[in-house]
Design an enzyme around this catalytic site. Structure first.
Site, PDB file in Angstrom:
ATOM      1  N   GLY A   4      50.942  47.868  34.213  1.00 16.52           N
ATOM      2  CA  GLY A   4      52.357  47.631  33.966  1.00 16.52           C
ATOM      3  C   GLY A   4      52.658  47.345  32.510  1.00 16.52           C
TER       4      GLY A   4
ATOM      5  N   GLU B 108      49.967  50.401  38.709  1.00 16.40           N
ATOM      6  CA  GLU B 108      48.933  49.372  38.910  1.00 16.40           C
ATOM      7  C   GLU B 108      49.238  48.131  38.072  1.00 16.40           C
ATOM      8  OE1 GLU B 108      45.520  51.469  37.403  1.00 16.40           O
ATOM      9  OE2 GLU B 108      45.435  52.868  39.086  1.00 16.40           O
ATOM     10  N   PRO B 109      50.410  47.516  38.224  1.00 19.45           N
ATOM     11  CA  PRO B 109      50.740  46.380  37.362  1.00 19.45           C
ATOM     12  C   PRO B 109      50.025  45.090  37.772  1.00 19.45           C
ATOM     13  CG  PRO B 109      52.503  46.740  38.944  1.00 19.45           C
ATOM     14  CD  PRO B 109      51.475  47.816  39.195  1.00 19.45           C
ATOM     15  N   GLY B 110      49.650  44.311  36.795  1.00 22.49           N
ATOM     16  CA  GLY B 110      49.054  43.002  37.061  1.00 22.49           C
ATOM     17  C   GLY B 110      49.805  41.925  36.292  1.00 22.49           C
ATOM     18  N   ARG B 111      49.585  41.942  34.978  1.00 25.98           N
ATOM     19  CA  ARG B 111      50.130  40.912  34.097  1.00 25.98           C
ATOM     20  C   ARG B 111      51.628  40.689  34.274  1.00 25.98           C
ATOM     21  NH1 ARG B 111      47.617  39.793  29.164  1.00 25.98           N
ATOM     22  NH2 ARG B 111      46.550  41.778  29.356  1.00 25.98           N
TER      23      ARG B 111
ATOM     24  N   ARG C 118      41.341  33.551  27.569  1.00 28.19           N
ATOM     25  CA  ARG C 118      42.043  34.522  26.730  1.00 28.19           C
ATOM     26  C   ARG C 118      42.080  34.138  25.246  1.00 28.19           C
ATOM     27  NH1 ARG C 118      46.742  35.754  27.046  1.00 28.19           N
ATOM     28  NH2 ARG C 118      46.532  37.988  26.725  1.00 28.19           N
TER      29      ARG C 118
ATOM     30  N   CYS D 138      31.315  22.878  24.572  1.00 32.50           N
ATOM     31  CA  CYS D 138      30.547  22.834  23.326  1.00 32.50           C
ATOM     32  C   CYS D 138      30.475  24.206  22.665  1.00 32.50           C
ATOM     33  CB  CYS D 138      29.160  22.294  23.606  1.00 32.50           C
ATOM     34  SG  CYS D 138      29.254  20.657  24.323  1.00 32.50           S
ATOM     35  N   GLU D 139      31.601  24.667  22.177  1.00 29.81           N
ATOM     36  CA  GLU D 139      31.717  25.937  21.454  1.00 29.81           C
ATOM     37  C   GLU D 139      32.879  25.780  20.491  1.00 29.81           C
ATOM     38  OE1 GLU D 139      30.068  28.846  21.795  1.00 29.81           O
ATOM     39  OE2 GLU D 139      28.942  28.398  23.619  1.00 29.81           O
TER      40      GLU D 139
ATOM     41  N   TYR E 200      45.022  36.886  34.297  1.00 27.57           N
ATOM     42  CA  TYR E 200      43.766  36.819  33.545  1.00 27.57           C
ATOM     43  C   TYR E 200      43.463  35.388  33.121  1.00 27.57           C
ATOM     44  CZ  TYR E 200      44.903  41.741  33.659  1.00 27.57           C
ATOM     45  OH  TYR E 200      45.257  42.991  34.090  1.00 27.57           O
TER      46      TYR E 200
HETATM   47  C1  LIG Z   1      43.530  45.806  34.303  1.00 29.61           C
HETATM   48  C2  LIG Z   1      44.000  47.068  34.873  1.00 29.61           C
HETATM   49  C3  LIG Z   1      45.335  47.209  35.304  1.00 29.61           C
HETATM   50  C4  LIG Z   1      46.386  46.126  35.133  1.00 29.61           C
HETATM   51  O1  LIG Z   1      46.920  46.094  33.867  1.00 29.61           O
HETATM   52  P1  LIG Z   1      48.145  45.119  33.505  1.00 29.61           P
HETATM   53  O2  LIG Z   1      48.320  45.266  32.066  1.00 29.61           O
HETATM   54  O3  LIG Z   1      47.717  43.733  33.894  1.00 29.61           O
HETATM   55  O4  LIG Z   1      49.330  45.553  34.269  1.00 29.61           O
HETATM   56  C5  LIG Z   1      45.687  48.398  35.912  1.00 29.61           C
HETATM   57  N1  LIG Z   1      44.804  49.407  36.079  1.00 29.61           N
HETATM   58  C6  LIG Z   1      43.510  49.306  35.686  1.00 29.61           C
HETATM   59  C7  LIG Z   1      42.584  50.434  35.908  1.00 29.61           C
HETATM   60  C8  LIG Z   1      43.078  48.143  35.052  1.00 29.61           C
HETATM   61  O5  LIG Z   1      41.809  48.060  34.638  1.00 29.61           O
END
Ligand SMILES: *Cc1c(COP(=O)(O)O)cnc(C)c1O
Length: 427
Positions: free
Chosen positions: A244, A286-289, A325, A355-356, A383
């Protein structure tokens, strides 16, 4: 709108004070807003609904690696989400959360035989294959158990996502995907394999993209390939554009999901009038973030204020093992005091107990704080917990999902003895 706002001078998650959460569950603790996750998913779902004729013509597959807590997966599954997984472990998580295998796609460069077998047994929707050897291995595993593997090739469109090098994945130098110039030949190999069913085309050029131009450019390249494949009699049923859009960490202004999807669907509709082989091509994401990132914070307590020779440090009880991150990408996260003070601010580096020297969460922040105060590390829903480790034998944080004024403990804090429970002494 952020689900984290001040009410009566206390930072709240939805309508629950973070001070209450810290008192009840301790710190460090990840806190997520249910409404925010639902709203962020709806931004994609509503945009898709507005641009496709039939609900099946689009599928949003939440990227499980961004936040894999079962309750988050359950919530998204109830919203109608599919899932993009990168391991057999993530597959089992999705199923445990009530997700449907028929909406799971499997990405990643290193799928093992066992993972392929597991995914085939559960009849997942599609494998996003990243190399020729992987095609051959998948074909062999599918043949062994008498299954057909539905496949999409992850093509590397050689587009610069203009993001951090570690999260830029669509360039020639990247370990991911099949080179654009090799894609046709790779599809021919796949199409000839007896237990492979070529279904789709896929790319993922990177993460935290604030501009949609590179994504639209990638879509053009995929469309070009779909046409070339059609010329060879290889029919593509879905186009998966990958992750995304980015989120605002530091006041950045990412393009909105609605705007990006409007442009993307306009492009697809303009191409062959949106019809391909007589029907609309299915568009996948395929959104995550952008679904979970700003729906979560990491709640931590200031342990010590340490005045150094060159710098002042706020030593907190969260560390790089909780939120990787900053150490890994020099990522910037907002830091908000949960109960702001009016005393003059002092500039601190916010660091953890690990300890880093790389163990910092934020640098050079003007904060008016005292030991014992609570801080919220913002934008930590993606993440964050999924990258947490037990480095320094630190138990991983608790996770709370807030719904209105109710806190659900969705992962309890790890106890120290659990961290070495799998180990044995020699005799
Ligand atoms: C990590 C990943 C995502 C998600 O990406 P975002 O920036 O979090 O939306 C989608 N597809 C694949 C293959 C990934 O490795």
């Amino acid at each position: 709108m952020s689900p984290f706002t001040y009410k009566n001078n206390v930072l709240c998650a939805e309508s629950l004070a973070l001070t209450d959460i810290a008192r009840q569950f301790g710190t460090p603790t990840y806190v997520y807003s249910k409404a925010s996750v639902v709203d962020n998913f709806a931004a994609y779902a509503n945009a898709c609904k507005a641009h496709v004729a039939h609900p099946d013509d689009a599928l949003i597959c939440f990227s499980v690696k961004s936040n894999s807590n079962l309750a988050i997966l359950q919530l998204l599954s109830q919203c109608g989400s599919g899932f993009d997984i990168v391991s057999g472990g993530e597959l089992l998580r999705v199923l445990a959360a009530g997700g449907s295998a028929s909406k799971i796609i499997f990405s990643g460069v290193g799928k093992s035989r066992d993972e392929m077998r597991l995914a085939l047994t559960h009849d997942i929707l599609c494998f996003n294959v990243e190399s020729i050897p992987e095609l051959h291995r998948l074909n062999a595993v599918a043949a062994e158990i008498g299954k057909q593997a539905r496949v999409s090739l992850r093509v590397n469109p050689n587009v610069d996502a203009m993001t951090h090098p570690y999260i830029s994945t669509g360039l020639k130098e990247s370990k991911f995907g099949v080179a654009f110039d090799d894609a046709l030949a790779t599809y021919r190999i796949g199409a000839a394999l007896s237990h492979i069913d070529v279904m789709g085309i896929d790319c993922h050029i990177g993460s935290q993209l604030l501009d949609d131009a590179p994504l639209l450019e990638a879509a053009d390249k995929l469309i070009e390939l779909i046409d070339a494949l059609a010329g060879e009699g290889i029919v593509i049923h879905h186009l998966d554009i990958g992750g995304g859009i980015g989120i605002s960490y530091d006041g950045d202004q990412p393009v909105t999901v609605a705007t990006y999807l409007e442009k993307l669907f306009a492009k697809i509709h303009a191409w062959r009038n949106g019809k391909y082989e007589g029907k609309p091509i299915k568009v996948m994401f395929e959104p995550g973030r952008s679904i979970v990132g700003n729906a979560g914070v990491l709640l931590t307590e200031v342990q010590y204020l340490k005045e150094g020779e060159a710098k002042n440090f706020a030593v907190v009880d969260a560390a790089m093992n909780d939120l990787m991150r900053p150490a890994m990408y020099q990522a910037w996260h907002g830091v908000e005091p949960v109960t702001p003070r009016t005393t003059p601010a002092v500039t601190y580096d916010v660091v953890g107990p690990v300890c880093e020297s790389g163990d910092w969460l934020a640098r050079s922040r003007a904060l008016s704080i005292e030991a014992g105060d609570l801080l919220a590390i913002m934008s930590a829903g993606a993440y964050g917990m999924t990258m947490a480790s037990n480095y320094n034998t630190r138990g991983r944080a608790a996770e709370i999902l807030v719904d209105g004024d109710v806190a659900h403990l969705v992962r309890r804090r790890e106890a120290p003895a659990e961290l070495f429970a799998l180990e044995s002494l020699i005799r």
